[in-house]
Design a protein around this motif. Structure first.
Motif, PDB file in Angstrom:
ATOM      1  N   GLY A 138       5.738  12.808  12.174  1.00  0.00           N
ATOM      2  CA  GLY A 138       4.597  13.192  11.360  1.00  0.00           C
ATOM      3  C   GLY A 138       3.514  12.149  11.220  1.00  0.00           C
ATOM      4  N   LEU A 139       3.786  10.901  11.573  1.00  0.00           N
ATOM      5  CA  LEU A 139       2.756   9.863  11.461  1.00  0.00           C
ATOM      6  C   LEU A 139       2.193   9.552  12.841  1.00  0.00           C
ATOM      7  CD1 LEU A 139       4.383   7.368   8.912  1.00  0.00           C
ATOM      8  CD2 LEU A 139       2.736   9.215   8.479  1.00  0.00           C
ATOM      9  N   SER A 140       0.881   9.724  12.962  1.00  0.00           N
ATOM     10  CA  SER A 140       0.202   9.429  14.224  1.00  0.00           C
ATOM     11  C   SER A 140      -1.100   8.704  13.920  1.00  0.00           C
ATOM     12  CB  SER A 140      -0.083  10.708  15.014  1.00  0.00           C
ATOM     13  OG  SER A 140       1.118  11.341  15.400  1.00  0.00           O
ATOM     14  N   GLY A 141      -1.358   7.652  14.675  1.00  0.00           N
ATOM     15  CA  GLY A 141      -2.578   6.883  14.479  1.00  0.00           C
ATOM     16  C   GLY A 141      -2.277   5.429  14.166  1.00  0.00           C
ATOM     17  N   VAL A 142      -3.341   4.721  13.750  1.00  0.00           N
ATOM     18  CA  VAL A 142      -3.223   3.288  13.449  1.00  0.00           C
ATOM     19  C   VAL A 142      -2.966   3.112  11.949  1.00  0.00           C
ATOM     20  CG1 VAL A 142      -4.366   1.051  13.486  1.00  0.00           C
ATOM     21  CG2 VAL A 142      -4.726   2.681  15.372  1.00  0.00           C
ATOM     22  N   TYR A 143      -1.930   2.348  11.634  1.00  0.00           N
ATOM     23  CA  TYR A 143      -1.568   2.079  10.238  1.00  0.00           C
ATOM     24  C   TYR A 143      -1.446   0.569  10.024  1.00  0.00           C
ATOM     25  CZ  TYR A 143      -0.353   7.033  10.176  1.00  0.00           C
ATOM     26  OH  TYR A 143      -0.401   8.403  10.260  1.00  0.00           O
ATOM     27  N   LYS A 144      -1.820   0.156   8.839  1.00  0.00           N
ATOM     28  CA  LYS A 144      -1.674  -1.255   8.455  1.00  0.00           C
ATOM     29  C   LYS A 144      -0.727  -1.351   7.264  1.00  0.00           C
ATOM     30  CE  LYS A 144      -6.248  -2.631  10.099  1.00  0.00           C
ATOM     31  NZ  LYS A 144      -7.562  -3.246   9.748  1.00  0.00           N
ATOM     32  N   VAL A 145       0.106  -2.380   7.276  1.00  0.00           N
ATOM     33  CA  VAL A 145       1.126  -2.546   6.235  1.00  0.00           C
ATOM     34  C   VAL A 145       1.110  -3.988   5.731  1.00  0.00           C
ATOM     35  CG1 VAL A 145       3.601  -2.439   5.722  1.00  0.00           C
ATOM     36  CG2 VAL A 145       2.561  -0.730   7.247  1.00  0.00           C
ATOM     37  N   ARG A 146       1.243  -4.140   4.409  1.00  0.00           N
ATOM     38  CA  ARG A 146       1.370  -5.459   3.767  1.00  0.00           C
ATOM     39  C   ARG A 146       2.396  -5.310   2.640  1.00  0.00           C
ATOM     40  NH1 ARG A 146      -4.679  -7.484   2.392  1.00  0.00           N
ATOM     41  NH2 ARG A 146      -3.711  -9.548   2.552  1.00  0.00           N
ATOM     42  N   PHE A 147       2.873  -6.416   2.114  1.00  0.00           N
ATOM     43  CA  PHE A 147       3.763  -6.334   0.955  1.00  0.00           C
ATOM     44  C   PHE A 147       3.528  -7.539   0.050  1.00  0.00           C
ATOM     45  CE2 PHE A 147       6.137  -9.043   3.790  1.00  0.00           C
ATOM     46  CZ  PHE A 147       6.892  -9.890   2.979  1.00  0.00           C
ATOM     47  N   CYS A 158      11.552  -7.857  -7.370  1.00  0.00           N
ATOM     48  CA  CYS A 158      11.216  -6.686  -6.558  1.00  0.00           C
ATOM     49  C   CYS A 158      10.106  -7.065  -5.588  1.00  0.00           C
ATOM     50  CB  CYS A 158      10.817  -5.490  -7.420  1.00  0.00           C
ATOM     51  SG  CYS A 158       9.277  -5.685  -8.317  1.00  0.00           S
ATOM     52  N   ARG A 159       9.928  -6.235  -4.545  1.00  0.00           N
ATOM     53  CA  ARG A 159       8.829  -6.363  -3.593  1.00  0.00           C
ATOM     54  C   ARG A 159       8.119  -5.013  -3.487  1.00  0.00           C
ATOM     55  NH1 ARG A 159      12.209  -8.749  -0.114  1.00  0.00           N
ATOM     56  NH2 ARG A 159      13.711  -7.319  -1.040  1.00  0.00           N
ATOM     57  N   ILE A 160       6.822  -5.034  -3.331  1.00  0.00           N
ATOM     58  CA  ILE A 160       6.034  -3.800  -3.262  1.00  0.00           C
ATOM     59  C   ILE A 160       5.403  -3.720  -1.873  1.00  0.00           C
ATOM     60  CG2 ILE A 160       4.151  -2.460  -4.261  1.00  0.00           C
ATOM     61  CD1 ILE A 160       4.558  -3.996  -6.862  1.00  0.00           C
ATOM     62  N   ILE A 161       5.598  -2.579  -1.206  1.00  0.00           N
ATOM     63  CA  ILE A 161       5.072  -2.381   0.145  1.00  0.00           C
ATOM     64  C   ILE A 161       3.843  -1.470   0.067  1.00  0.00           C
ATOM     65  CG2 ILE A 161       5.601  -1.650   2.485  1.00  0.00           C
ATOM     66  CD1 ILE A 161       8.549  -1.944   1.819  1.00  0.00           C
ATOM     67  N   TYR A 162       2.783  -1.872   0.770  1.00  0.00           N
ATOM     68  CA  TYR A 162       1.526  -1.113   0.786  1.00  0.00           C
ATOM     69  C   TYR A 162       1.213  -0.659   2.214  1.00  0.00           C
ATOM     70  CZ  TYR A 162       0.778  -3.012  -3.897  1.00  0.00           C
ATOM     71  OH  TYR A 162       0.893  -3.343  -5.220  1.00  0.00           O
ATOM     72  N   ARG A 163       0.553   0.509   2.301  1.00  0.00           N
ATOM     73  CA  ARG A 163       0.212   1.075   3.596  1.00  0.00           C
ATOM     74  C   ARG A 163      -1.129   1.764   3.526  1.00  0.00           C
ATOM     75  NH1 ARG A 163       2.989   6.385   5.375  1.00  0.00           N
ATOM     76  NH2 ARG A 163       0.846   7.161   5.223  1.00  0.00           N
ATOM     77  N   THR A 164      -1.862   1.737   4.628  1.00  0.00           N
ATOM     78  CA  THR A 164      -3.111   2.488   4.686  1.00  0.00           C
ATOM     79  C   THR A 164      -2.831   3.922   5.143  1.00  0.00           C
ATOM     80  OG1 THR A 164      -3.534   1.916   6.999  1.00  0.00           O
ATOM     81  CG2 THR A 164      -4.373   0.400   5.322  1.00  0.00           C
ATOM     82  N   THR A 165      -3.790   4.774   4.963  1.00  0.00           N
ATOM     83  CA  THR A 165      -3.736   6.089   5.603  1.00  0.00           C
ATOM     84  C   THR A 165      -4.135   5.917   7.070  1.00  0.00           C
ATOM     85  OG1 THR A 165      -6.023   6.492   4.916  1.00  0.00           O
ATOM     86  CG2 THR A 165      -4.278   7.323   3.468  1.00  0.00           C
ATOM     87  N   THR A 166      -4.077   6.978   7.826  1.00  0.00           N
ATOM     88  CA  THR A 166      -4.355   6.899   9.263  1.00  0.00           C
ATOM     89  C   THR A 166      -5.759   6.343   9.512  1.00  0.00           C
ATOM     90  OG1 THR A 166      -2.962   8.843   9.605  1.00  0.00           O
ATOM     91  CG2 THR A 166      -4.405   8.189  11.418  1.00  0.00           C
ATOM     92  N   GLY A 167      -5.839   5.195  10.187  1.00  0.00           N
ATOM     93  CA  GLY A 167      -7.132   4.590  10.521  1.00  0.00           C
ATOM     94  C   GLY A 167      -7.865   4.019   9.340  1.00  0.00           C
ATOM     95  N   GLY A 168      -7.239   3.959   8.171  1.00  0.00           N
ATOM     96  CA  GLY A 168      -7.924   3.492   6.970  1.00  0.00           C
ATOM     97  C   GLY A 168      -7.847   1.985   6.772  1.00  0.00           C
ATOM     98  N   GLU A 169      -8.598   1.506   5.762  1.00  0.00           N
ATOM     99  CA  GLU A 169      -8.611   0.086   5.405  1.00  0.00           C
ATOM    100  C   GLU A 169      -8.171  -0.149   3.962  1.00  0.00           C
ATOM    101  OE1 GLU A 169      -9.150  -2.444   7.380  1.00  0.00           O
ATOM    102  OE2 GLU A 169      -9.622  -1.222   9.140  1.00  0.00           O
ATOM    103  N   VAL A 170      -8.019   0.914   3.208  1.00  0.00           N
ATOM    104  CA  VAL A 170      -7.626   0.796   1.802  1.00  0.00           C
ATOM    105  C   VAL A 170      -6.111   0.943   1.695  1.00  0.00           C
ATOM    106  CG1 VAL A 170      -7.847   1.788  -0.503  1.00  0.00           C
ATOM    107  CG2 VAL A 170      -9.848   1.676   1.005  1.00  0.00           C
ATOM    108  N   TYR A 171      -5.484   0.055   0.892  1.00  0.00           N
ATOM    109  CA  TYR A 171      -4.026   0.034   0.789  1.00  0.00           C
ATOM    110  C   TYR A 171      -3.559   0.845  -0.418  1.00  0.00           C
ATOM    111  CZ  TYR A 171      -3.993  -3.495   4.402  1.00  0.00           C
ATOM    112  OH  TYR A 171      -4.144  -4.154   5.600  1.00  0.00           O
ATOM    113  N   PHE A 172      -2.538   1.673  -0.177  1.00  0.00           N
ATOM    114  CA  PHE A 172      -1.912   2.459  -1.224  1.00  0.00           C
ATOM    115  C   PHE A 172      -0.453   2.024  -1.361  1.00  0.00           C
ATOM    116  CE2 PHE A 172      -5.401   4.920   0.406  1.00  0.00           C
ATOM    117  CZ  PHE A 172      -5.964   5.527  -0.712  1.00  0.00           C
TER     118      PHE A 172
END
Length: 533
Positions: A86-95, A140-154
């Motif tokens: 279900g996930l297609s495209g460029v994603y960015k991840v930080r924690f 605890c650690r919190i993981i953040y991810r962008t939407t497809t092709g996005g720059e804002v972290y959720f």
């Protein structure tokens, strides 16, 4: 129940309203520097601590002590195709590293890790390399991810421990947290770099405001996001002019309801505005400022502090010198106090006397062994005062079980002493020595006068154990003291003998009987002139 925090030696204590002291356990590896004064601010029912600790700390309402902001992860996570589709495209991840309190609320969060990027093709995302923090407080650690092709972290996921290092998920974009996390709103507070400290710290309008002791940063006033004591964005600061004028930079902060006074040794600015968007610095005065950060006390929304040449008042009218008319020599000569110790001075409010009290070092002394009082109502200075029971090292106010404010003095013997006790003793059985003096010239200091029989008015003491000494000196300033007369403390008004002739009359009033109260209302001293010599 209310309690206060005090540092004694290399330990922190919670001081209860009954005077009991309970040690606060510091996080592993954190120590207190006994040569640096503890700075404290209250926000969200937590006390924030800086300057003395090797790491900025926060103490919760239950006494739990933790680091204020964890260090950010050094390395990015590692990303690979994961389970599911279900996930297609460029994603960015930080924690980030984070801290939860006992109720499961996130109360602190580090800046985010470096970015990891993956191009997914109808897969999930497997995350590894979520490093474990070596800081005890992190749970605890919190993981953040962008939407497809996005720059804002959720916010994508939370790992409720400091153990797991992997995560695998195929959550769709629409299922991510509704609220974006702005990574530029996270950041480390002043004093986070090794060997540095946050030397100043206050709370004003729901934000923490601090100043680093890093030489290149001492002119910058840093602040948090409102109601987020852990969020110190690098962009949230005000440079306070003049820049580079002194090695100390910003020397004191004075939080009032309508503004935040920001002092240097020779200038004062203030931050004004009702909210974050409106905050801005404006100039108050040049040529005067504060040299002692711990001399600041805000009493009924009026600030008081020590400048190079005396006691200043900071209010809606500006920054005003109070001591010039009456006690200018206290602060501008070496007769009374050690002026080299002025930066170490400590000020606080004595609510029972409604006085601002300033602790200073006597001339030739390197400890705070004297204090003076400024009566806020009468605008009169009293002192210098001294205690021989111990050597003062700190002063503050705390609340008792009924919410009343009590002034305290900390001693170098490790004890905390309360003031204004019903029994007037300095220590166990040593008298408090009242020694007041004044000079009467009649506005004609070079004319001979006859000073007649004075009357002294005192409060009537129900069970006087001692008497008040009335010691006159007639003549010039170099004249010798005359015969001491005795004033009873049970009559209220007593007439004494005729004093005699002289150009000036110096009067010394002294009472030093242990456990004996005395309150002097005044003295009536009639005189008439004999003529000019």
């Amino acid at each position: 129940m209310a309690w206060s925090i005090a540092q004694a030696g290399g330990k922190l204590y919670a001081i209860g309203t009954n005077g009991s002291a309970t040690e606060i356990v510091l996080p592993d590896g954190v120590t207190l520097d006994q040569t640096k004064r503890l700075r404290m601010a209250l926000l969200n029912r937590s006390v924030i601590l800086s300057h003395s600790p090797t790491v900025n700390l926060s103490v919760d309402s239950d006494g739990t002590c933790r680091i204020l902001v964890p260090r950010a992860p050094v390395f990015p996570p590692t990303l690979a195709a994961g389970a599911g589709t279900g996930l297609s495209g460029v994603y960015k991840v930080r924690f980030s590293n984070a801290i939860k309190d006992r109720f499961g609320r996130v109360v602190s969060e580090s800046p985010m890790s470096p970015v990891a990027t993956i191009t997914a093709v109808n897969t999930g995302i497997a995350v590894s390399g979520i490093t474990v923090s070596n800081e005890e407080s992190v749970n605890c650690r919190i993981i953040y991810r962008t939407t497809t092709g996005g720059e804002v972290y959720f916010r994508w996921a939370m790992l409720d421990d400091n153990i797991i290092t992997t995560y695998d998920n195929n959550m769709q974009d629409a299922a991510l947290s509704l609220f974006a996390t702005l990574s530029d709103q996270l950041g480390l507070p002043p004093g986070s770099a090794g060997g540095t400290r946050m030397k100043l710290l206050v709370q004003w309008k729901g934000a923490l405001w601090g100043v680093s002791d890093l030489p290149e940063d001492v002119d910058n006033l840093r602040r948090t996001v409102v109601q987020q004591p852990w969020a110190w964005p690098a962009s949230r600061y005000f440079p306070i002019a003049p820049i580079g004028g002194t090695t100390e930079g910003i020397t004191a902060l004075i939080p009032r309801k309508s503004d935040l006074g920001v002092c240097k040794r020779d200038a004062v600015q203030k931050i004004i505005g009702e909210n974050e968007e409106e905050w801005q610095p404006i100039k108050v005065i040049e040529g005067a400022g504060c040299i002692a950060p711990d001399s600041v006390a805000v009493i009924k929304d009026v600030g008081y502090c020590l400048g190079e040449d005396g006691l200043y008042q900071y209010d809606d009218e500006g920054f005003t010198l109070l001591s010039r008319a009456d006690v200018h020599a206290w602060f501008t000569t070496d007769t009374y106090f050690n002026r080299a110790m002025f930066p170490q001075a400590v000020g606080r409010w004595n609510p029972l006397l409604d006085c601002y009290e300033l602790h200073l070092a006597a001339a030739g002394s390197s400890v705070l062994d004297r204090w003076i009082s400024f009566d806020i109502k009468t605008r009169v200075f009293y002192g210098p005062h001294k205690t021989t029971a111990f050597t003062p090292t700190a002063a503050a106010c705390v609340q008792d079980a009924y919410g009343s404010i009590i002034p305290l003095i900390g001693g170098n013997d490790g004890f905390i002493y309360s003031m204004n006790n019903a029994t007037r003793t300095d220590g166990t059985a040593t008298a408090i020595d009242l020694d007041a003096r004044f000079i009467l010239t009649g506005d004609t200091p070079d004319i001979e006068k006859v000073f007649a029989a004075p009357s002294v008015l005192t409060r009537i003491e129900p069970a006087a154990l001692g008497t008040l000494e009335f010691i006159p000196t007639l003549g010039g300033l170099d004249a010798s003291a005359g015969t001491t007369q005795t004033v009873s403390l049970i009559v209220g008004r007593q007439r004494l003998d005729v004093l005699g002739a002289g150009r000036l009359l110096q009067v010394r009033l002294r009472q030093n009987t242990n456990a004996q109260d005395v309150l002097i209302y005044g003295a009536e001293i009639p005189f008439f002139e004999l003529g000019r010599k």
